[in-house]
Design a protein around this motif. Structure first.
Motif, PDB file in Angstrom:
ATOM      1  N   HIS A   1     -71.017 -19.411  23.371  1.00 34.40           N
ATOM      2  CA  HIS A   1     -71.058 -18.699  22.087  1.00 34.40           C
ATOM      3  C   HIS A   1     -70.131 -17.491  22.076  1.00 34.40           C
ATOM      4  O   HIS A   1     -69.580 -17.142  21.020  1.00 34.40           O
ATOM      5  CB  HIS A   1     -72.499 -18.311  21.757  1.00 34.40           C
ATOM      6  CG  HIS A   1     -73.340 -19.468  21.324  1.00 34.40           C
ATOM      7  ND1 HIS A   1     -74.107 -20.197  22.201  1.00 34.40           N
ATOM      8  CD2 HIS A   1     -73.471 -20.069  20.105  1.00 34.40           C
ATOM      9  CE1 HIS A   1     -74.707 -21.178  21.545  1.00 34.40           C
ATOM     10  NE2 HIS A   1     -74.346 -21.119  20.279  1.00 34.40           N
ATOM     11  N   ILE A   2     -69.937 -16.863  23.219  1.00 36.91           N
ATOM     12  CA  ILE A   2     -68.932 -15.796  23.291  1.00 36.91           C
ATOM     13  C   ILE A   2     -67.548 -16.380  23.011  1.00 36.91           C
ATOM     14  O   ILE A   2     -66.750 -15.811  22.246  1.00 36.91           O
ATOM     15  CB  ILE A   2     -68.956 -15.110  24.668  1.00 36.91           C
ATOM     16  CG1 ILE A   2     -70.258 -14.306  24.857  1.00 36.91           C
ATOM     17  CG2 ILE A   2     -67.737 -14.197  24.838  1.00 36.91           C
ATOM     18  CD1 ILE A   2     -70.399 -13.105  23.941  1.00 36.91           C
ATOM     19  N   ALA A   3     -67.249 -17.537  23.599  1.00 35.16           N
ATOM     20  CA  ALA A   3     -65.951 -18.185  23.379  1.00 35.16           C
ATOM     21  C   ALA A   3     -65.758 -18.535  21.909  1.00 35.16           C
ATOM     22  O   ALA A   3     -64.691 -18.293  21.328  1.00 35.16           O
ATOM     23  CB  ALA A   3     -65.833 -19.444  24.242  1.00 35.16           C
ATOM     24  N   LEU A   4     -66.791 -19.093  21.296  1.00 37.50           N
ATOM     25  CA  LEU A   4     -66.711 -19.436  19.882  1.00 37.50           C
ATOM     26  C   LEU A   4     -66.504 -18.184  19.032  1.00 37.50           C
ATOM     27  O   LEU A   4     -65.664 -18.156  18.127  1.00 37.50           O
ATOM     28  CB  LEU A   4     -67.997 -20.149  19.442  1.00 37.50           C
ATOM     29  CG  LEU A   4     -68.161 -21.592  19.936  1.00 37.50           C
ATOM     30  CD1 LEU A   4     -69.609 -22.029  19.803  1.00 37.50           C
ATOM     31  CD2 LEU A   4     -67.259 -22.526  19.141  1.00 37.50           C
ATOM     32  N   GLY A   5     -67.274 -17.142  19.314  1.00 38.63           N
ATOM     33  CA  GLY A   5     -67.181 -15.918  18.527  1.00 38.63           C
ATOM     34  C   GLY A   5     -65.815 -15.257  18.622  1.00 38.63           C
ATOM     35  O   GLY A   5     -65.232 -14.846  17.610  1.00 38.63           O
ATOM     36  N   ILE A   6     -65.283 -15.158  19.836  1.00 34.77           N
ATOM     37  CA  ILE A   6     -63.960 -14.557  20.024  1.00 34.77           C
ATOM     38  C   ILE A   6     -62.891 -15.382  19.322  1.00 34.77           C
ATOM     39  O   ILE A   6     -61.990 -14.845  18.650  1.00 34.77           O
ATOM     40  CB  ILE A   6     -63.644 -14.429  21.531  1.00 34.77           C
ATOM     41  CG1 ILE A   6     -64.572 -13.404  22.206  1.00 34.77           C
ATOM     42  CG2 ILE A   6     -62.183 -14.060  21.750  1.00 34.77           C
ATOM     43  CD1 ILE A   6     -64.308 -11.970  21.823  1.00 34.77           C
ATOM     44  N   ASP A   7     -62.981 -16.696  19.460  1.00 37.65           N
ATOM     45  CA  ASP A   7     -61.995 -17.574  18.828  1.00 37.65           C
ATOM     46  C   ASP A   7     -62.046 -17.437  17.306  1.00 37.65           C
ATOM     47  O   ASP A   7     -61.007 -17.278  16.646  1.00 37.65           O
ATOM     48  CB  ASP A   7     -62.258 -19.022  19.240  1.00 37.65           C
ATOM     49  CG  ASP A   7     -61.249 -19.988  18.650  1.00 37.65           C
ATOM     50  OD1 ASP A   7     -60.133 -20.075  19.191  1.00 37.65           O
ATOM     51  OD2 ASP A   7     -61.565 -20.642  17.636  1.00 37.65           O
ATOM     52  N   TYR A   8     -63.226 -17.500  16.736  1.00 39.13           N
ATOM     53  CA  TYR A   8     -63.357 -17.382  15.282  1.00 39.13           C
ATOM     54  C   TYR A   8     -62.913 -16.005  14.799  1.00 39.13           C
ATOM     55  O   TYR A   8     -62.299 -15.894  13.723  1.00 39.13           O
ATOM     56  CB  TYR A   8     -64.805 -17.652  14.855  1.00 39.13           C
ATOM     57  CG  TYR A   8     -65.112 -19.111  14.624  1.00 39.13           C
ATOM     58  CD1 TYR A   8     -65.294 -19.617  13.342  1.00 39.13           C
ATOM     59  CD2 TYR A   8     -65.233 -19.998  15.691  1.00 39.13           C
ATOM     60  CE1 TYR A   8     -65.583 -20.954  13.124  1.00 39.13           C
ATOM     61  CE2 TYR A   8     -65.519 -21.336  15.495  1.00 39.13           C
ATOM     62  CZ  TYR A   8     -65.698 -21.822  14.202  1.00 39.13           C
ATOM     63  OH  TYR A   8     -65.967 -23.152  13.992  1.00 39.13           O
ATOM     64  N   ASP A   9     -63.212 -14.960  15.543  1.00 39.28           N
ATOM     65  CA  ASP A   9     -62.750 -13.619  15.173  1.00 39.28           C
ATOM     66  C   ASP A   9     -61.230 -13.541  15.112  1.00 39.28           C
ATOM     67  O   ASP A   9     -60.666 -12.780  14.327  1.00 39.28           O
ATOM     68  CB  ASP A   9     -63.263 -12.576  16.177  1.00 39.28           C
ATOM     69  CG  ASP A   9     -64.573 -11.934  15.748  1.00 39.28           C
ATOM     70  OD1 ASP A   9     -65.173 -12.384  14.752  1.00 39.28           O
ATOM     71  OD2 ASP A   9     -65.002 -10.965  16.411  1.00 39.28           O
TER      72      ASP A   9
END
Length: 300
Positions: free
Chosen positions: A144-152
């Motif tokens: 979820h950190i990876a997803l959040g950083i990518d989407y940001d």
């Protein structure tokens, strides 16, 4: 915004929607474990990759070429008893840059304190609302950190839904008493402080804006509007410097520079001397340990 970006980038390819969003490679270094039979580590690698890459983490549709690339580098430091492991984890997330074949490192974090139990062919299950074990909690947290950083990096604060879940994982895991999940005063480079800085602390709110400025309005437009791209990247560095002044040595700022420092030193070589001078002054405040690398920008 993320879907639009990939539509433009990959419109020449046929459409094939898939549920899986991640494409992580797990590498396990077990040299320190002194275990002769390495089959368990091969099984562990396969199991962890399947957990990360074989499920749907969002409601969005991802084509195979859209999947978020990353690396999970696990070093087994100790095996105190059969099935019990103490390890460190390096988490890296990559992002494509529009109009190029270049993949930019957008997240680079060293998790220094992970202990877990693993048995051969152990099924890995995850529940957002309940702590089940220290393997799936850590893997799901970084997913979820990876997803959040990518989407940001594609849409301003687009990672909110994924950071919210990462925060829930931390709150649930605190009941376990395992290291890395709690509000440690001696180790601020842990999972608690990472999601605190990214999601719950107002001090570092704008660092997330820096991700969008640097990547979507900086790196992605370098080929079409170099001057505007450099200006936005400089603004991202200003945001980092302001956050660092407010609260020095925040783990979110440190992890940004761990991921972007080398790239910044390379990309800004072609910027104007005035812009480089301002950028270097700010970078020396934020990342003084790499002063030599940044000062060389003024010599190029």
């Amino acid at each position: 915004m993320k879907k639009l970006f990939f539509f433009l980038l990959f419109s020449a390819f046929g459409y094939q929607a898939v549920g899986q969003e991640l494409n992580f490679t797990v590498t396990i270094n077990a040299e320190r474990s002194r275990i002769q039979n390495t089959d368990v580590f091969n099984q562990m690698k396969t199991s962890f990759e399947q957990f990360l890459n074989g499920r749907s983490w969002t409601n969005d549709e991802f084509r195979p070429e859209e999947r978020i690339k990353g690396n999970l580098l696990i070093t087994i430091n100790d095996v105190p008893q059969v099935g019990s492991y103490n390890a460190t984890v390096q988490v890296q997330v990559l992002r494509p840059i529009y109009g190029t074949n270049y993949e930019s490192l957008i997240f680079n974090f060293a998790d220094r304190n992970w202990n877990f139990q693993y048995l051969d062919s152990q099924p890995l299950e995850f529940n957002r609302f309940t702590y089940l074990n220290n393997i799936t909690s850590l893997l799901a947290f970084y997913a979820h950190i990876a997803l959040g950083i990518d989407y940001d990096s594609f849409e301003s604060r687009g990672g909110n839904p994924y950071f919210e879940i990462a925060n829930d994982i931390v709150n649930n895991a605190q009941q376990s008493g395992r290291p890395g999940w709690g509000q440690s005063t001696t180790d601020r480079r842990n999972r608690y402080w990472l999601i605190n800085d990214i999601y719950t602390s107002s001090v570092f709110d704008k660092v997330r804006d820096a991700y969008y400025l640097y990547h979507r309005q900086g790196m992605d437009v370098l080929l079409v509007n170099e001057e505007q791209a450099y200006s936005n990247m400089l603004e991202a560095i200003r945001i980092l410097a302001e956050a660092n002044t407010t609260q020095p040595n925040g783990i979110f700022v440190i992890s940004f520079m761990d991921a972007k420092g080398d790239e910044i030193a390379q990309v800004l070589q072609n910027a104007s001397f005035e812009l480089k001078s301002e950028a270097v002054e700010l970078l020396l405040e934020v990342d003084p340990n790499n002063a030599r690398k940044y000062n060389e920008l003024l010599e190029s």
